[in-house]
Write a protein that holds these residues in place. Structure first.
Motif, PDB file in Angstrom:
ATOM      1  N   ALA A  15       0.399 -28.253  24.537  1.00 43.28           N
ATOM      2  CA  ALA A  15      -0.696 -27.280  24.614  1.00 43.28           C
ATOM      3  C   ALA A  15      -0.231 -25.934  24.066  1.00 43.28           C
ATOM      4  N   GLY A  16       1.012 -25.560  24.350  1.00 43.29           N
ATOM      5  CA  GLY A  16       1.553 -24.292  23.846  1.00 43.29           C
ATOM      6  C   GLY A  16       1.721 -24.302  22.342  1.00 43.29           C
ATOM      7  N   VAL A  17       2.180 -25.434  21.791  1.00 43.84           N
ATOM      8  CA  VAL A  17       2.369 -25.545  20.345  1.00 43.84           C
ATOM      9  C   VAL A  17       1.032 -25.484  19.634  1.00 43.84           C
ATOM     10  N   SER A  18       0.037 -26.192  20.130  1.00 45.14           N
ATOM     11  CA  SER A  18      -1.262 -26.175  19.465  1.00 45.14           C
ATOM     12  C   SER A  18      -1.918 -24.808  19.600  1.00 45.14           C
ATOM     13  N   ALA A  19      -1.709 -24.123  20.722  1.00 46.30           N
ATOM     14  CA  ALA A  19      -2.266 -22.775  20.886  1.00 46.30           C
ATOM     15  C   ALA A  19      -1.577 -21.813  19.929  1.00 46.30           C
ATOM     16  N   ALA A  20      -0.269 -21.962  19.741  1.00 53.23           N
ATOM     17  CA  ALA A  20       0.471 -21.082  18.839  1.00 53.23           C
ATOM     18  C   ALA A  20       0.046 -21.320  17.399  1.00 53.23           C
ATOM     19  N   SER A  21      -0.145 -22.568  17.018  1.00 51.76           N
ATOM     20  CA  SER A  21      -0.541 -22.833  15.645  1.00 51.76           C
ATOM     21  C   SER A  21      -1.981 -22.402  15.395  1.00 51.76           C
ATOM     22  N   ALA A  22      -2.792 -22.379  16.410  1.00 55.30           N
ATOM     23  CA  ALA A  22      -4.167 -21.939  16.259  1.00 55.30           C
ATOM     24  C   ALA A  22      -4.237 -20.436  16.029  1.00 55.30           C
ATOM     25  N   GLN A  23      -3.215 -19.719  16.460  1.00 55.43           N
ATOM     26  CA  GLN A  23      -3.219 -18.266  16.303  1.00 55.43           C
ATOM     27  C   GLN A  23      -2.677 -17.826  14.947  1.00 55.43           C
ATOM     28  N   THR A  24      -2.098 -18.716  14.179  1.00 55.85           N
ATOM     29  CA  THR A  24      -1.543 -18.363  12.882  1.00 55.85           C
ATOM     30  C   THR A  24      -2.666 -18.286  11.862  1.00 55.85           C
ATOM     31  N   THR A  25      -2.801 -17.139  11.227  1.00 56.73           N
ATOM     32  CA  THR A  25      -3.829 -16.939  10.218  1.00 56.73           C
ATOM     33  C   THR A  25      -3.151 -16.545   8.911  1.00 56.73           C
ATOM     34  N   VAL A  26      -3.494 -17.213   7.852  1.00 58.42           N
ATOM     35  CA  VAL A  26      -2.941 -16.910   6.543  1.00 58.42           C
ATOM     36  C   VAL A  26      -4.058 -16.338   5.688  1.00 58.42           C
ATOM     37  N   ILE A  27      -3.836 -15.145   5.184  1.00 61.13           N
ATOM     38  CA  ILE A  27      -4.826 -14.495   4.328  1.00 61.13           C
ATOM     39  C   ILE A  27      -4.228 -14.410   2.930  1.00 61.13           C
ATOM     40  N   THR A  28      -4.934 -14.948   1.979  1.00 60.00           N
ATOM     41  CA  THR A  28      -4.448 -14.876   0.601  1.00 60.00           C
ATOM     42  C   THR A  28      -5.342 -13.933  -0.174  1.00 60.00           C
ATOM     43  N   ARG A  29      -4.709 -13.200  -1.084  1.00 59.77           N
ATOM     44  CA  ARG A  29      -5.449 -12.241  -1.924  1.00 59.77           C
ATOM     45  C   ARG A  29      -4.999 -12.428  -3.352  1.00 59.77           C
ATOM     46  N   GLU A  30      -5.802 -11.928  -4.243  1.00 58.49           N
ATOM     47  CA  GLU A  30      -5.445 -11.960  -5.651  1.00 58.49           C
ATOM     48  C   GLU A  30      -4.228 -11.065  -5.853  1.00 58.49           C
ATOM     49  N   PRO A  31      -3.377 -11.384  -6.802  1.00 55.97           N
ATOM     50  CA  PRO A  31      -2.219 -10.517  -7.066  1.00 55.97           C
ATOM     51  C   PRO A  31      -2.674  -9.111  -7.444  1.00 55.97           C
ATOM     52  N   VAL A  32      -1.987  -8.141  -6.934  1.00 55.52           N
ATOM     53  CA  VAL A  32      -2.315  -6.750  -7.216  1.00 55.52           C
ATOM     54  C   VAL A  32      -1.435  -6.285  -8.359  1.00 55.52           C
ATOM     55  N   GLU A  33      -2.053  -5.651  -9.345  1.00 59.20           N
ATOM     56  CA  GLU A  33      -1.287  -5.136 -10.473  1.00 59.20           C
ATOM     57  C   GLU A  33      -0.594  -3.854 -10.048  1.00 59.20           C
ATOM     58  N   SER A  34       0.690  -3.785 -10.314  1.00 64.51           N
ATOM     59  CA  SER A  34       1.412  -2.557  -9.968  1.00 64.51           C
ATOM     60  C   SER A  34       2.066  -2.011 -11.224  1.00 64.51           C
ATOM     61  N   ARG A  35       2.030  -0.704 -11.366  1.00 63.55           N
ATOM     62  CA  ARG A  35       2.637  -0.024 -12.501  1.00 63.55           C
ATOM     63  C   ARG A  35       3.516   1.086 -11.996  1.00 63.55           C
ATOM     64  N   THR A  36       4.580   1.308 -12.717  1.00 64.92           N
ATOM     65  CA  THR A  36       5.451   2.414 -12.391  1.00 64.92           C
ATOM     66  C   THR A  36       5.074   3.580 -13.300  1.00 64.92           C
ATOM     67  N   VAL A  37       4.753   4.686 -12.697  1.00 64.18           N
ATOM     68  CA  VAL A  37       4.400   5.871 -13.457  1.00 64.18           C
ATOM     69  C   VAL A  37       5.493   6.903 -13.240  1.00 64.18           C
ATOM     70  N   VAL A  38       6.094   7.299 -14.339  1.00 61.03           N
ATOM     71  CA  VAL A  38       7.152   8.298 -14.266  1.00 61.03           C
ATOM     72  C   VAL A  38       6.576   9.612 -14.753  1.00 61.03           C
ATOM     73  N   THR A  39       6.607  10.580 -13.893  1.00 60.55           N
ATOM     74  CA  THR A  39       6.111  11.886 -14.298  1.00 60.55           C
ATOM     75  C   THR A  39       7.263  12.872 -14.331  1.00 60.55           C
ATOM     76  N   THR A  40       7.335  13.566 -15.411  1.00 60.78           N
ATOM     77  CA  THR A  40       8.360  14.591 -15.545  1.00 60.78           C
ATOM     78  C   THR A  40       7.692  15.863 -16.017  1.00 60.78           C
ATOM     79  N   GLU A  41       8.359  16.959 -15.776  1.00 59.86           N
ATOM     80  CA  GLU A  41       7.822  18.222 -16.246  1.00 59.86           C
ATOM     81  C   GLU A  41       7.940  18.266 -17.758  1.00 59.86           C
ATOM     82  N   PRO A  42       7.011  18.945 -18.417  1.00 56.28           N
ATOM     83  CA  PRO A  42       7.097  19.044 -19.869  1.00 56.28           C
ATOM     84  C   PRO A  42       8.385  19.759 -20.279  1.00 56.28           C
ATOM     85  N   LEU A  43       8.904  19.361 -21.404  1.00 52.41           N
ATOM     86  CA  LEU A  43      10.115  19.980 -21.932  1.00 52.41           C
ATOM     87  C   LEU A  43       9.765  21.365 -22.453  1.00 52.41           C
TER      88      LEU A  43
END
Length: 125
Positions: A15-43
């Motif tokens: 009963a404990g194992v089935s209750a524990a597995s019932a509480q597990t929720t998996v949420i899947t999402r589309e991959p998020v695009e990530s970009r690295t933005v480097v900002t520097t002061e103008p020369l």
């Protein structure tokens, strides 16, 4: 009696194992695009620094880049363009440009940020 106790323990565990597995929720999402933005002061170079950099680099006599595209501040240079390291004597006098690369095109010195391939400064006489 022992069998009853074992059966009760097994029932509780199941009963404990089935209750524990019932509480597990998996949420899947589309991959998020990530970009690295480097900002520097103008020369920002003073007129004296600009002249020092230009004159020293022009004396290096590197192969000029072909003017196949319009090179201006803020644009990226093609990967095929050969960039050169800033000469040590210039880097000592003007430390702000130490991390940049350069090319010469149409008698102008073009400073390029090697991380982004973006033109950060254009120097001419």
């Amino acid at each position: 009696m022992t069998h009853f106790r074992h059966a009760a323990i097994m029932a509780t565990l199941l009963a404990g194992v089935s209750a524990a597995s019932a509480q597990t929720t998996v949420i899947t999402r589309e991959p998020v695009e990530s970009r690295t933005v480097v900002t520097t002061e103008p020369l920002r170079l003073t007129p004296v620094q600009r002249q020092t950099v230009y004159r020293t680099i022009v004396r290096e006599r590197v192969a000029p880049a072909r003017p196949t595209v319009e090179y201006r501040v803020g644009t990226r240079v093609p990967e095929s363009v050969e960039l050169y390291a800033v000469p040590q004597e210039v880097a000592v006098e003007v430390p702000a440009i130490r991390s940049y690369k350069y090319m010469v095109v149409n008698n102008r010195v073009v400073l390029v940020d090697p991380a982004t391939s973006e033109i950060v400064e254009e120097l001419s006489e």
